[in-house]
Design an enzyme around this catalytic site. Structure first.
Site, PDB file in Angstrom:
ATOM      1  N   ASP A  46     -31.937   2.323  -1.032  1.00 26.87           N
ATOM      2  CA  ASP A  46     -30.809   1.827  -1.839  1.00 26.87           C
ATOM      3  C   ASP A  46     -31.169   1.081  -3.129  1.00 26.87           C
ATOM      4  OD1 ASP A  46     -30.006   2.401   0.740  1.00 26.87           O
ATOM      5  OD2 ASP A  46     -29.053   0.464   1.099  1.00 26.87           O
ATOM      6  N   GLU A 219     -21.809   1.000   5.013  1.00 28.25           N
ATOM      7  CA  GLU A 219     -22.823   0.243   4.280  1.00 28.25           C
ATOM      8  C   GLU A 219     -22.436   0.154   2.796  1.00 28.25           C
ATOM      9  OE1 GLU A 219     -27.016   0.632   6.381  1.00 28.25           O
ATOM     10  OE2 GLU A 219     -26.531   2.506   5.391  1.00 28.25           O
TER      11      GLU A 219
END
Ligand code: NAG
Ligand code: NAG
Ligand code: NAG
Ligand code: NAG
Ligand code: NAG
Length: 517
Positions: A46, A219
């Site tokens: 990420d 998420e």
């Protein structure tokens, strides 16, 4: 100093040495993206703490500085002045007694609300998850333009309520307060704060009542406000893994309203995907963009096979910077993605070709578009408008627009007239057998019924980003050819030979590498 700590220190110095020379880096290993960010070495996932400060875009990211699979997480760091050329800096945040450093965001604390400003300029505050047996939220401050961070002495600022998945704080400012979106199990919780150090729960969204897709854990939320035709419309981005329409990781979005406390989704409707491709996950926006854009970068990979993709020194890369906007399509409001205008910096002026006359392709025919232009470059920006003319009600018509090489490996974008979906097919694009699902065709259902298909494509050595229908139907994917794709063809097929495909317009541009080779 334990053995483990000593290894970490050694790796820290290795990564510092690496950084010294990175501006003149030349990375040419097979499959190395040439205009997408990838770290020189090691694993990334990420993007974190995306922020613009004093002339520099900062991109932090989930980083394992000791291998090419996921491991104990650090925040790696790269900076750019143009969103295209990135320079890797030393690791920004390392694990400590509270745990590893998971995903999060960064804000510029202009009013010194945190009391953590020491210099004359506002500090950058990073807000991130620390993961051990539980997950908690911590903060760290940088008073030197992101070069070093000091963790806040009284971390965590948000302790664990005893839920296993409690992470990925994304913070923005609204009406003089800080608002945090946080992923909790398969829902999003909102908090507010005056000082970034103490947080008050506001509301919850996503489960009870169930909203959106729940095939996996939620998420990396991001709550964004848009001015749309004089109205404020809010978009909540939520990544979900697994549960994507094409397997594995994906980012969904919700349209709604946020009053500073509660997010309310508009109406009922089907699930909305920011990007239908298999390889776009955990995308979040930059804080403080000087042009005030909703500027997004995402991890260009998928948890399904992300740790076994056939790259060598590194594993993982980021999408190109994209600008998010709301648009209307067939009377529906949708989120659209467009390449940031900075992408034009990559164009090579001498490598431009435009087809001046419309081209008609009969059923069963293939036309090699690359025979019409003289440059050969695996880095391409293509704009094409295709339209299918049906003489009868026969709806079997499909077209395929393919990049290919001399080994007859090909990467195709296709369209089915009858089912009105666009697909991406990498089954014959080179290495696929490293995972049973990698070669599967990915499909995107269009939001418009228009039979004119307008596409913008970016082709990198191992990545394709497709923006169709003015960025409403987006697909991002990796591929691993044996040799680069430099050629282009379009094929049409239909059960009725009187049906035709028209290439109404076609332009192609060669792009430069971001490396100095
Ligand atoms: C690096 O990887 C090796 C082998 O996988 C492992 O033994 C070591 O603990 C790791 N070091 C760090 C700092 O994570
Ligand atoms: C920021 O706020 C703290 C706490 O009020 C204060 O001690 C500090 O001097 C302030 N920093 C600056 C640069 O004004
Ligand atoms: C998390 O979500 C799952 C699936 O929706 C549910 O079964 C479970 O009870 C949830 N756990 C908590 C702590 O909310
Ligand atoms: C094919 O299209 C032509 C022209 O529209 C039409 O006359 C013919 O009947 C069609 N044939 C079939 C098999 O549909
Ligand atoms: C679609 O193709 C037809 C020819 O088959 C052409 O007349 C028409 O202008 C095209 N439409 C667009 C928007 O390009």
């Amino acid at each position: 100093m334990s053995f483990n700590v000593r290894v970490r220190v050694v790796f820290y110095f290795i990564s510092c040495l690496l950084v010294q020379s990175i501006t003149s880096l030349c990375l040419t290993d097979q499959h190395r993206p040439q205009f997408h960010f990838s770290p020189a070495k090691y694993w990334i996932n990420d993007p974190n703490g995306l922020i613009y400060v004093e002339g520099e875009y900062h991109m932090f990211y989930q980083f394992y500085p000791n291998g090419t699979t996921h491991g104990p997480m650090y925040w790696g760091h790269a900076i750019s002045t143009d969103l295209i050329h990135w320079e890797e800096l030393p690791i920004a945040l390392s694990p400590d007694g509270l745990g590893e450093i998971y995903s999060g965001s960064a804000v510029l604390d202009v009013g010194n609300t945190s009391g953590l400003q020491t210099g004359s300029n506002p500090p950058i505050i990073a807000i991130f998850t620390q993961a051990s047996d539980t997950q908690v939220q911590s903060i760290a401050v940088s008073n030197d333009k992101g070069r070093t961070f000091e963790k806040y002495a009284s971390n965590p600022v948000l302790p664990s309520p005893g839920v296993k998945d409690f992470r990925d704080p994304k913070v923005f400012e609204m009406n003089g307060k800080w608002i945090m979106s946080l992923a909790v199990n398969d829902s999003i919780h909102f908090y507010s704060s005056n000082n970034l150090k103490s947080w008050t729960a506001l509301s919850k969204f996503g489960s009870n009542p169930l909203e959106g897709a729940h095939g996996g854990v939620w998420e990396c939320p991001d709550l964004l406000d848009f001015d749309f035709n004089g109205h404020k419309v809010w978009v909540l981005l939520v990544s979900i893994n697994p549960g994507g329409p094409n397997l594995g990781s994906v980012t969904q979005y919700f349209l709604g309203d946020f009053d500073g406390e509660t997010f309310r989704k508009f109406g009922i409707g089907h699930d909305l995907w920011m990007d239908w491709g298999p390889d776009n996950y955990a995308g979040v926006s930059f804080s403080n963009d000087p042009k005030n854009r909703k500027l997004l970068i995402a991890w260009l990979n998928n948890w399904l096979y992300g740790e076994v993709i056939p790259t060598e020194e590194w594993r993982g890369q980021m999408t190109i910077p994209r600008v998010l906007e709301l648009t209307r399509v067939d009377n529906k409001v949708r989120l659209a993605s467009a390449p940031a205008e900075e992408m034009e910096l990559l164009r090579i002026s001498s490598q431009f070709y435009e087809k001046l006359d419309a081209l008609t392709i009969n059923s069963g025919s293939v036309y090699t578009l690359s025979d019409d232009f003289t440059f050969s470059n695996p880095l391409l920006e293509v704009d094409v408008v295709l339209n299918i003319t049906l003489g009868t009600a026969d709806k079997t018509a499909t077209f395929q627009f393919c990049f290919f090489n001399s080994l007859n490996e090909e990467l195709c974008v296709g369209y089915s007239y009858d089912q009105n979906y666009i697909y991406l097919d990498r089954a014959k694009a080179g290495a696929v057998n490293f995972h049973p699902d990698f070669g599967k065709r990915a499909m995107a259902t269009r939001d418009t019924k228009s039979k004119i298909i307008e596409m913008k494509l970016y082709l990198d050595t191992s990545i394709i980003e497709l923006f169709a229908d003015k960025g409403v139907t987006v697909m991002t994917a990796m591929f691993f050819p044996t040799e680069p794709f430099t050629q282009l063809k379009v094929a049409f097929s239909s059960a009725n030979s009187s049906n035709q495909l028209t290439v109404s317009s076609f332009t192609v541009r060669g792009l430069k590498s971001i490396y100095d080779c």
